[in-house]
Scaffold this motif. Sequence first.
Motif, PDB file in Angstrom:
ATOM      1  N   TRP A 159       0.827  -1.206   0.000  1.00 24.70           N
ATOM      2  CA  TRP A 159       0.000   0.000   0.000  1.00 24.70           C
ATOM      3  C   TRP A 159       0.865   1.260   0.000  1.00 24.70           C
ATOM      4  O   TRP A 159       0.664   2.168  -0.824  1.00 24.70           O
ATOM      5  CB  TRP A 159      -0.914  -0.016   1.230  1.00 24.70           C
ATOM      6  CG  TRP A 159      -1.562   1.291   1.545  1.00 24.70           C
ATOM      7  CD1 TRP A 159      -2.234   2.116   0.679  1.00 24.70           C
ATOM      8  CD2 TRP A 159      -1.594   1.945   2.819  1.00 24.70           C
ATOM      9  NE1 TRP A 159      -2.695   3.229   1.345  1.00 24.70           N
ATOM     10  CE2 TRP A 159      -2.319   3.153   2.656  1.00 24.70           C
ATOM     11  CE3 TRP A 159      -1.105   1.602   4.083  1.00 24.70           C
ATOM     12  CZ2 TRP A 159      -2.535   4.028   3.716  1.00 24.70           C
ATOM     13  CZ3 TRP A 159      -1.336   2.467   5.149  1.00 24.70           C
ATOM     14  CH2 TRP A 159      -2.042   3.663   4.954  1.00 24.70           C
ATOM     15  N   TRP A 175       1.220   4.117  -2.937  1.00 22.36           N
ATOM     16  CA  TRP A 175       0.719   5.432  -2.543  1.00 22.36           C
ATOM     17  C   TRP A 175       1.807   6.504  -2.610  1.00 22.36           C
ATOM     18  O   TRP A 175       1.587   7.616  -3.128  1.00 22.36           O
ATOM     19  CB  TRP A 175       0.153   5.352  -1.132  1.00 22.36           C
ATOM     20  CG  TRP A 175      -0.401   6.634  -0.577  1.00 22.36           C
ATOM     21  CD1 TRP A 175      -0.869   7.710  -1.283  1.00 22.36           C
ATOM     22  CD2 TRP A 175      -0.538   6.979   0.805  1.00 22.36           C
ATOM     23  NE1 TRP A 175      -1.300   8.697  -0.430  1.00 22.36           N
ATOM     24  CE2 TRP A 175      -1.112   8.277   0.857  1.00 22.36           C
ATOM     25  CE3 TRP A 175      -0.254   6.315   1.990  1.00 22.36           C
ATOM     26  CZ2 TRP A 175      -1.386   8.920   2.062  1.00 22.36           C
ATOM     27  CZ3 TRP A 175      -0.541   6.947   3.199  1.00 22.36           C
ATOM     28  CH2 TRP A 175      -1.093   8.228   3.230  1.00 22.36           C
ATOM     29  N   TYR A 233      -3.503   5.256  -7.948  1.00 26.29           N
ATOM     30  CA  TYR A 233      -4.234   4.006  -8.152  1.00 26.29           C
ATOM     31  C   TYR A 233      -5.028   4.028  -9.459  1.00 26.29           C
ATOM     32  O   TYR A 233      -5.940   3.235  -9.657  1.00 26.29           O
ATOM     33  CB  TYR A 233      -5.198   3.751  -6.991  1.00 26.29           C
ATOM     34  CG  TYR A 233      -4.589   3.978  -5.627  1.00 26.29           C
ATOM     35  CD1 TYR A 233      -3.379   3.384  -5.264  1.00 26.29           C
ATOM     36  CD2 TYR A 233      -5.220   4.800  -4.687  1.00 26.29           C
ATOM     37  CE1 TYR A 233      -2.818   3.608  -4.030  1.00 26.29           C
ATOM     38  CE2 TYR A 233      -4.666   5.021  -3.438  1.00 26.29           C
ATOM     39  CZ  TYR A 233      -3.460   4.428  -3.116  1.00 26.29           C
ATOM     40  OH  TYR A 233      -2.904   4.646  -1.876  1.00 26.29           O
ATOM     41  N   ASN A 263       0.190   3.923 -12.361  1.00 25.98           N
ATOM     42  CA  ASN A 263       0.340   3.208 -11.091  1.00 25.98           C
ATOM     43  C   ASN A 263       1.680   2.496 -11.078  1.00 25.98           C
ATOM     44  O   ASN A 263       2.238   2.152 -12.134  1.00 25.98           O
ATOM     45  CB  ASN A 263      -0.812   2.229 -10.870  1.00 25.98           C
ATOM     46  CG  ASN A 263      -0.904   1.181 -11.964  1.00 25.98           C
ATOM     47  OD1 ASN A 263      -0.117   0.231 -11.987  1.00 25.98           O
ATOM     48  ND2 ASN A 263      -1.848   1.356 -12.892  1.00 25.98           N
ATOM     49  N   TRP A 265     -10.106   0.184   4.864  1.00 34.09           N
ATOM     50  CA  TRP A 265      -8.879   0.476   4.122  1.00 34.09           C
ATOM     51  C   TRP A 265      -9.199   1.014   2.731  1.00 34.09           C
ATOM     52  O   TRP A 265      -8.480   1.850   2.186  1.00 34.09           O
ATOM     53  CB  TRP A 265      -8.046  -0.790   4.005  1.00 34.09           C
ATOM     54  CG  TRP A 265      -6.572  -0.574   3.867  1.00 34.09           C
ATOM     55  CD1 TRP A 265      -5.934   0.579   3.513  1.00 34.09           C
ATOM     56  CD2 TRP A 265      -5.548  -1.541   4.106  1.00 34.09           C
ATOM     57  NE1 TRP A 265      -4.573   0.391   3.499  1.00 34.09           N
ATOM     58  CE2 TRP A 265      -4.311  -0.901   3.859  1.00 34.09           C
ATOM     59  CE3 TRP A 265      -5.554  -2.872   4.498  1.00 34.09           C
ATOM     60  CZ2 TRP A 265      -3.087  -1.570   3.981  1.00 34.09           C
ATOM     61  CZ3 TRP A 265      -4.344  -3.541   4.621  1.00 34.09           C
ATOM     62  CH2 TRP A 265      -3.119  -2.898   4.372  1.00 34.09           C
ATOM     63  N   SER A 266     -10.290   0.525   2.135  1.00 34.41           N
ATOM     64  CA  SER A 266     -10.643   0.927   0.775  1.00 34.41           C
ATOM     65  C   SER A 266     -10.978   2.406   0.665  1.00 34.41           C
ATOM     66  O   SER A 266     -11.001   2.954  -0.445  1.00 34.41           O
ATOM     67  CB  SER A 266     -11.833   0.096   0.272  1.00 34.41           C
ATOM     68  OG  SER A 266     -13.042   0.470   0.914  1.00 34.41           O
ATOM     69  N   GLN A 277      -9.063   4.671   1.498  1.00 37.78           N
ATOM     70  CA  GLN A 277      -7.840   5.290   1.008  1.00 37.78           C
ATOM     71  C   GLN A 277      -7.194   4.462  -0.111  1.00 37.78           C
ATOM     72  O   GLN A 277      -6.614   5.023  -1.046  1.00 37.78           O
ATOM     73  CB  GLN A 277      -6.838   5.442   2.154  1.00 37.78           C
ATOM     74  CG  GLN A 277      -5.805   6.554   1.951  1.00 37.78           C
ATOM     75  CD  GLN A 277      -4.769   6.241   0.885  1.00 37.78           C
ATOM     76  OE1 GLN A 277      -4.348   5.101   0.751  1.00 37.78           O
ATOM     77  NE2 GLN A 277      -4.365   7.262   0.132  1.00 37.78           N
ATOM     78  N   PHE A 278      -7.326   3.139  -0.020  1.00 43.03           N
ATOM     79  CA  PHE A 278      -6.690   2.210  -0.961  1.00 43.03           C
ATOM     80  C   PHE A 278      -7.805   1.377  -1.586  1.00 43.03           C
ATOM     81  O   PHE A 278      -8.191   0.344  -1.047  1.00 43.03           O
ATOM     82  CB  PHE A 278      -5.704   1.327  -0.195  1.00 43.03           C
ATOM     83  CG  PHE A 278      -4.704   0.600  -1.053  1.00 43.03           C
ATOM     84  CD1 PHE A 278      -4.428   1.001  -2.346  1.00 43.03           C
ATOM     85  CD2 PHE A 278      -4.012  -0.491  -0.539  1.00 43.03           C
ATOM     86  CE1 PHE A 278      -3.491   0.333  -3.122  1.00 43.03           C
ATOM     87  CE2 PHE A 278      -3.077  -1.168  -1.294  1.00 43.03           C
ATOM     88  CZ  PHE A 278      -2.811  -0.750  -2.588  1.00 43.03           C
ATOM     89  N   THR A 319      -5.030  -4.863  -4.699  1.00 45.38           N
ATOM     90  CA  THR A 319      -4.786  -3.965  -3.582  1.00 45.38           C
ATOM     91  C   THR A 319      -4.952  -4.700  -2.256  1.00 45.38           C
ATOM     92  O   THR A 319      -5.632  -5.726  -2.163  1.00 45.38           O
ATOM     93  CB  THR A 319      -5.750  -2.768  -3.632  1.00 45.38           C
ATOM     94  OG1 THR A 319      -7.106  -3.249  -3.642  1.00 45.38           O
ATOM     95  CG2 THR A 319      -5.512  -1.925  -4.876  1.00 45.38           C
ATOM     96  N   SER A 367      -6.621  -3.830   0.320  1.00 45.57           N
ATOM     97  CA  SER A 367      -8.018  -3.852   0.736  1.00 45.57           C
ATOM     98  C   SER A 367      -8.763  -4.979   0.025  1.00 45.57           C
ATOM     99  O   SER A 367      -9.615  -5.653   0.632  1.00 45.57           O
ATOM    100  CB  SER A 367      -8.683  -2.510   0.428  1.00 45.57           C
ATOM    101  OG  SER A 367      -8.562  -2.179  -0.951  1.00 45.57           O
TER     102      SER A 367
END
Length: 344
Positions: free
Chosen positions: A139, A143, A152, A157, A231-232, A234-235, A243, A245
Amino acid sequence: MGLAGVIIAFTKLFPDSASMQWLEHQMHHVEWHGLTHHDTIFPLFLFIAGISFPFSLDSQRRYGKSNKDINLKIIKRGITLVLLGIVYNGFFQLDFENIRYASVLGRIGLAWMFSALLFVRFGTRTNLAISILLLVGYWLALWLIPNANDPYSFEDNLVGTVDRLLLPGKLIYGSFDPEGLLSTIPAIAMSMFGMFTGKWIQMPIEQYSEKKKISYMLAAAALLIIIGYIWSLQFPINKKLWTSSFVCVVSGISLILFSLFYYIMDVKGYTRYALFFSVVGLNSITIYLAQEIVPFSKVSNYFLGGIIRFLPDTYGLLLGNIGYFTVCWLFLYFLYKKKIFLKV
């Protein structure tokens, strides 16, 4: 094996039904962020491969195999799956510049191999810490490393950057590959979650009853899903990027499904319909490869093509998909009866 095709064809019989439209949507992968039922199938195979390993490991150790021998077998299996994935992608066309080297089987092979090597070497607590580190580290890498407004996004990416730099041959989406190199890292954690589950099932019944095992698995599943969705924020949940998440949510879903079948078949002993699933499960790699090589659709059309011609298009589509699915299953059933299994 075509079951999704059967379901999609069935939904076409009810074009105005909102529930059928939702069901059809679940039989397709999402384009980028998000999750459907179809996105959980591949990770579930990886999770189940992880569950089986603690049992295999104990068996090998009972036969006196050293860790060196076990590790060599793990590496051989991982490399074999990578090679089978390349074969699936068209190795025998000998177009080495344009062949896709990443693959579903390759992802399973590498993720399972690295997690199995860790499982042999370290204890559960250490491996849990490693799994968390892999997910968090992946992550942070996606990021923080890219210099982009949306790290993302499909266009920009880190996964695609690494694939373009290091992965030879063709990338399935041109700019990156969903089974590429960097995104193998979180898949290792998912395989490890499966191994934790297998080890948990092995716990003596005197210490943990079957009811308690299932309760703990469902609690762990709920926790993983909650963590994944938080978590999703942000990710994002994204299968193509694998990912962290996504790994948490699909691991939770896989654990729920495993708990359900474990309760039905192992605890309650309702195995009457297990043959249907066993025929497929014992040769899952075989049917995956065979569908790329064997013209099952021609076999189905040979027997059903005449009937299909006289049916309305929607009913013909449904019968054609049922025929394809049936031919695939009968092929596996023939192998099952002959005790022919492709073991890697």
